[in-house]
Each structure stands twice: as structure tokens, then as C-alpha cells.
Design an enzyme around this catalytic site. Sequence first.
Site, PDB file in Angstrom:
ATOM      1  N   ASP A   1       0.874  -1.158   0.000  1.00  0.00           N
ATOM      2  CA  ASP A   1       0.000   0.000   0.000  1.00  0.00           C
ATOM      3  C   ASP A   1       0.927   1.229   0.000  1.00  0.00           C
ATOM      4  OD1 ASP A   1      -2.330   1.633   0.446  1.00  0.00           O
ATOM      5  OD2 ASP A   1      -1.734   1.746   2.549  1.00  0.00           O
ATOM      6  N   LEU A   2       0.416   2.387  -0.334  1.00  0.00           N
ATOM      7  CA  LEU A   2       1.271   3.588  -0.374  1.00  0.00           C
ATOM      8  C   LEU A   2       1.117   4.448   0.883  1.00  0.00           C
ATOM      9  CD1 LEU A   2       3.142   5.594  -1.961  1.00  0.00           C
ATOM     10  CD2 LEU A   2       1.036   6.636  -2.824  1.00  0.00           C
ATOM     11  N   ASP A   3      -0.079   5.060   1.024  1.00  0.00           N
ATOM     12  CA  ASP A   3      -0.307   6.028   2.098  1.00  0.00           C
ATOM     13  C   ASP A   3      -0.249   5.342   3.465  1.00  0.00           C
ATOM     14  OD1 ASP A   3      -0.911   8.315   0.382  1.00  0.00           O
ATOM     15  OD2 ASP A   3      -2.743   7.247  -0.137  1.00  0.00           O
TER      16      ASP A   3
ATOM     17  N   THR B   1       1.782   9.920   4.294  1.00  0.00           N
ATOM     18  CA  THR B   1       0.777  10.832   3.733  1.00  0.00           C
ATOM     19  C   THR B   1      -0.587  10.659   4.395  1.00  0.00           C
ATOM     20  OG1 THR B   1       0.767   9.171   2.014  1.00  0.00           O
ATOM     21  CG2 THR B   1       1.652  11.321   1.408  1.00  0.00           C
TER      22      THR B   1
ATOM     23  N   TRP C   1      -9.213  16.180   5.112  1.00  0.00           N
ATOM     24  CA  TRP C   1     -10.618  15.784   5.349  1.00  0.00           C
ATOM     25  C   TRP C   1     -11.189  16.502   6.574  1.00  0.00           C
ATOM     26  CZ3 TRP C   1     -12.960  14.500   1.388  1.00  0.00           C
ATOM     27  CH2 TRP C   1     -12.582  13.492   0.531  1.00  0.00           C
TER      28      TRP C   1
ATOM     29  N   LEU D   1     -11.448   5.742   7.306  1.00  0.00           N
ATOM     30  CA  LEU D   1     -11.205   6.372   5.997  1.00  0.00           C
ATOM     31  C   LEU D   1      -9.930   5.844   5.347  1.00  0.00           C
ATOM     32  CD1 LEU D   1     -12.026  10.151   6.699  1.00  0.00           C
ATOM     33  CD2 LEU D   1     -13.548   8.344   5.871  1.00  0.00           C
ATOM     34  N   LYS D   2      -9.038   5.250   6.160  1.00  0.00           N
ATOM     35  CA  LYS D   2      -7.764   4.775   5.609  1.00  0.00           C
ATOM     36  C   LYS D   2      -8.012   3.684   4.575  1.00  0.00           C
ATOM     37  CE  LYS D   2      -4.711   6.016   9.418  1.00  0.00           C
ATOM     38  NZ  LYS D   2      -3.877   5.492  10.523  1.00  0.00           N
TER      39      LYS D   2
ATOM     40  N   VAL E   1      -9.606   3.909   1.935  1.00  0.00           N
ATOM     41  CA  VAL E   1     -10.902   4.114   1.280  1.00  0.00           C
ATOM     42  C   VAL E   1     -10.756   5.196   0.202  1.00  0.00           C
ATOM     43  CG1 VAL E   1     -13.270   4.882   1.731  1.00  0.00           C
ATOM     44  CG2 VAL E   1     -12.134   3.363   3.341  1.00  0.00           C
ATOM     45  N   SER E   2     -11.419   5.006  -0.941  1.00  0.00           N
ATOM     46  CA  SER E   2     -11.264   5.939  -2.066  1.00  0.00           C
ATOM     47  C   SER E   2     -11.738   7.344  -1.703  1.00  0.00           C
ATOM     48  CB  SER E   2     -12.054   5.437  -3.271  1.00  0.00           C
ATOM     49  OG  SER E   2     -13.439   5.593  -3.009  1.00  0.00           O
ATOM     50  N   ARG E   3     -11.348   8.314  -2.503  1.00  0.00           N
ATOM     51  CA  ARG E   3     -11.692   9.731  -2.262  1.00  0.00           C
ATOM     52  C   ARG E   3     -13.216   9.918  -2.180  1.00  0.00           C
ATOM     53  NH1 ARG E   3      -9.169  13.456  -6.644  1.00  0.00           N
ATOM     54  NH2 ARG E   3      -7.456  12.019  -6.230  1.00  0.00           N
TER      55      ARG E   3
ATOM     56  N   SER F   1     -14.690   8.191   0.848  1.00  0.00           N
ATOM     57  CA  SER F   1     -14.318   8.922   2.072  1.00  0.00           C
ATOM     58  C   SER F   1     -15.247  10.106   2.277  1.00  0.00           C
ATOM     59  CB  SER F   1     -12.869   9.425   1.992  1.00  0.00           C
ATOM     60  OG  SER F   1     -11.968   8.357   1.881  1.00  0.00           O
TER      61      SER F   1
ATOM     62  N   SER G   1      -2.593   0.511  -4.378  1.00  0.00           N
ATOM     63  CA  SER G   1      -3.079   1.667  -3.616  1.00  0.00           C
ATOM     64  C   SER G   1      -4.404   2.180  -4.158  1.00  0.00           C
ATOM     65  CB  SER G   1      -2.035   2.793  -3.710  1.00  0.00           C
ATOM     66  OG  SER G   1      -2.573   4.011  -3.257  1.00  0.00           O
ATOM     67  N   ALA G   2      -5.219   2.752  -3.270  1.00  0.00           N
ATOM     68  CA  ALA G   2      -6.485   3.358  -3.683  1.00  0.00           C
ATOM     69  C   ALA G   2      -6.275   4.757  -4.262  1.00  0.00           C
ATOM     70  CB  ALA G   2      -7.420   3.454  -2.478  1.00  0.00           C
ATOM     71  N   SER G   3      -5.069   5.282  -4.103  1.00  0.00           N
ATOM     72  CA  SER G   3      -4.834   6.694  -4.452  1.00  0.00           C
ATOM     73  C   SER G   3      -4.688   6.918  -5.956  1.00  0.00           C
ATOM     74  CB  SER G   3      -3.569   7.195  -3.753  1.00  0.00           C
ATOM     75  OG  SER G   3      -3.275   8.492  -4.203  1.00  0.00           O
ATOM     76  N   LYS G   4      -5.301   8.008  -6.420  1.00  0.00           N
ATOM     77  CA  LYS G   4      -5.115   8.414  -7.814  1.00  0.00           C
ATOM     78  C   LYS G   4      -3.844   9.245  -7.956  1.00  0.00           C
ATOM     79  CE  LYS G   4      -9.859   7.986  -9.189  1.00  0.00           C
ATOM     80  NZ  LYS G   4     -11.057   8.513  -9.774  1.00  0.00           N
TER      81      LYS G   4
ATOM     82  N   LYS H   1     -11.029  -0.907  -1.861  1.00  0.00           N
ATOM     83  CA  LYS H   1     -10.799  -1.723  -0.665  1.00  0.00           C
ATOM     84  C   LYS H   1     -11.959  -1.455   0.299  1.00  0.00           C
ATOM     85  CE  LYS H   1      -5.790  -0.917  -1.032  1.00  0.00           C
ATOM     86  NZ  LYS H   1      -4.621  -0.227  -0.461  1.00  0.00           N
TER      87      LYS H   1
ATOM     88  N   GLU I   1       0.083  -3.287   4.652  1.00  0.00           N
ATOM     89  CA  GLU I   1      -1.073  -2.379   4.748  1.00  0.00           C
ATOM     90  C   GLU I   1      -1.160  -1.694   6.110  1.00  0.00           C
ATOM     91  OE1 GLU I   1      -3.707  -0.879   3.812  1.00  0.00           O
ATOM     92  OE2 GLU I   1      -3.962  -1.520   1.750  1.00  0.00           O
ATOM     93  N   ASP I   2      -1.617  -0.441   6.118  1.00  0.00           N
ATOM     94  CA  ASP I   2      -1.833   0.252   7.400  1.00  0.00           C
ATOM     95  C   ASP I   2      -3.326   0.399   7.703  1.00  0.00           C
ATOM     96  OD1 ASP I   2      -2.316   2.168   5.347  1.00  0.00           O
ATOM     97  OD2 ASP I   2      -2.137   3.767   6.832  1.00  0.00           O
TER      98      ASP I   2
HETATM   99  C1  BG6 Z   1      -5.644   5.702   0.188  1.00  0.00           C
HETATM  100  C2  BG6 Z   1      -5.716   6.531   1.450  1.00  0.00           C
HETATM  101  O1  BG6 Z   1      -4.362   5.183   0.023  1.00  0.00           O
HETATM  102  O2  BG6 Z   1      -5.965   6.508  -0.954  1.00  0.00           O
HETATM  103  C3  BG6 Z   1      -7.061   7.213   1.581  1.00  0.00           C
HETATM  104  O3  BG6 Z   1      -5.493   5.691   2.578  1.00  0.00           O
HETATM  105  C4  BG6 Z   1      -7.368   8.011   0.309  1.00  0.00           C
HETATM  106  O4  BG6 Z   1      -7.043   8.058   2.710  1.00  0.00           O
HETATM  107  C5  BG6 Z   1      -7.257   7.103  -0.914  1.00  0.00           C
HETATM  108  O5  BG6 Z   1      -8.679   8.559   0.372  1.00  0.00           O
HETATM  109  C6  BG6 Z   1      -7.502   7.862  -2.222  1.00  0.00           C
HETATM  110  O6  BG6 Z   1      -6.443   8.745  -2.421  1.00  0.00           O
HETATM  111  P1  BG6 Z   1      -6.436   9.978  -3.439  1.00  0.00           P
HETATM  112  O7  BG6 Z   1      -4.992  10.450  -3.354  1.00  0.00           O
HETATM  113  O8  BG6 Z   1      -6.779   9.452  -4.788  1.00  0.00           O
HETATM  114  O9  BG6 Z   1      -7.427  10.971  -2.935  1.00  0.00           O
HETATM  115 MG    MG Z   2      -2.748   3.184   3.571  1.00  0.00          MG
END
Ligand code: BG6
Ligand code: MG
Length: 208
Positions: free
Chosen positions: A7-9, A15, A23, A42-43, A45-47, A50, A112-115, A143, A167-168
Site C-alpha cells: 500500500d502507499l499512504d 501521507t 478531510w 477512511l484509511k 478508502v477511495s476519495r 471517504s 493503492s487506492a490513491s489516484k 478496498k 497495509e496500514d
Molecule cells: C488511500 C488513502 O491510500 O488513498 C485514503 O489511505 C485516500 O485516505 C485514498 O482517500 C484515495 O487517495 P487519493 O490520493 O486518490 O485521494
Molecule cells: Mg494506507
Amino acid sequence: MKAYIFDLDGVIVDTAKFHFLAWKKIGEEFGFELTHELNEQLKGVSRVDSLTKILGWAGVSVSSEKFDELATRKNADYLSYVEKMNENDILPGVKTFLEKAKKENIGIALGSASKNARPILQKLGIISYFDVIVDGNDVTKAKPDPEVFVIAAQKLGVDNEKCVVFEDSEAGIQAAKTAGMKAIGIGSPEVLTQADEVFSGFDAILNQ
Ligand code: BG6
Ligand code: MG
């Protein structure tokens, strides 16, 4: 062959605290105080998911235009924190762990869920360690759905059972377990109760 999926964040870089701050500000606009305890939900979880949760907790509903505006503003605020990061922000032990995995020919993926995952890895100077990157732009199910890790394993060409996920988040640990992967929690055992093992970070894993 075996593989590691990161996982990234909150795993590679801290981050998670920036997501929380951004948030929290959005919540305050509706008189809602985001606590650290609720933030655990929220960890990972997508934007969009969230923001839906925060508005639900605050007991408000907004138009779809307002929803998009809030999500865009949260991301801009988050990116203003991220902009100041550099390779010194990589969490302790991560780089050594990645180098060790490379030498041992272990497949390395990001799940990762992050964009924002790719630009962040680039900024940290570690994108080249990753054989495969699957992020929020590549999945349709967030996730705790296992999709992100299943795609990563497929792209690596490694069976799910041979993958170890770091994963965190509770959602991420659940996703890894559902995929039939080993789940290593990064954080506290009181929170990550479903993980196979929990460590405070990669330094602790390297020193075990
Ligand atoms: C996850 C984070 O890795 O990415 C979440 O744990 C975040 O907090 C999600 O909402 C989406 O990230 P982003 O950068 O696309 O808003
Ligand atoms: Mg994470």
C-alpha cells in the site's frame, strides 16, 4: 516466485496524516469534527467513498456539483502538503526493504487506492523499484474489495497465495485476506486485528 504488494499512504510514506488534515478541514465546514478514531475508517478508502462517509457522519446531503467541488478542494489541499515532500519523507526502513526484495528477486507491486500514487512515487525517487503499479485509476471496486491486489498479482504473474501485502488500513487488511494473501499490518495490533502479523514499520521487520 513470490511477491510483495505495498500500500502507499501510511506504509511507504506518511501521507495518511495529510489525508486526515485535509478531510478534517472539509468536515469543519459542516460543523463536524473528524477524530483519529473515525479516521481509521477512511484509511485505504477511495476519495469518493471517504467524502460520502464524512457527509454521512456530519448528517448532511449535498448536490452532486457540491460533492465534486468538495472532493476537488480536498485533493488540492492534500496535494499542497504533498508538494513539500521529498525522499527524506520515505518511512524508515522502506528503501532498505525494497532493495533487499529486489536482490532476492521478489516481485514488487504497489496496490493503492490513491489516484496520486504515481506522482508521489516519482517525487520520492522510488518508482523504479516497482515492477507493477495498480492504483485508484485502475480499479472499479475500492478496498475492502480485493480487486486492487488481485490485479497486482495477475500483472506480476504470481499466485495470490504467494503474495504478501503490507497495509496500514483495516480495509486493506480485509482486502488482502479476502484475496487469500498474507497480510502484514503496519501500525498498531489493537487496530489491525485481522492482520497475520503487525509491525510498527519496516525497520522493525528488518530487525526481527
Ligand atoms: C488511500 C488513502 O491510500 O488513498 C485514503 O489511505 C485516500 O485516505 C485514498 O482517500 C484515495 O487517495 P487519493 O490520493 O486518490 O485521494
Ligand atoms: Mg494506507
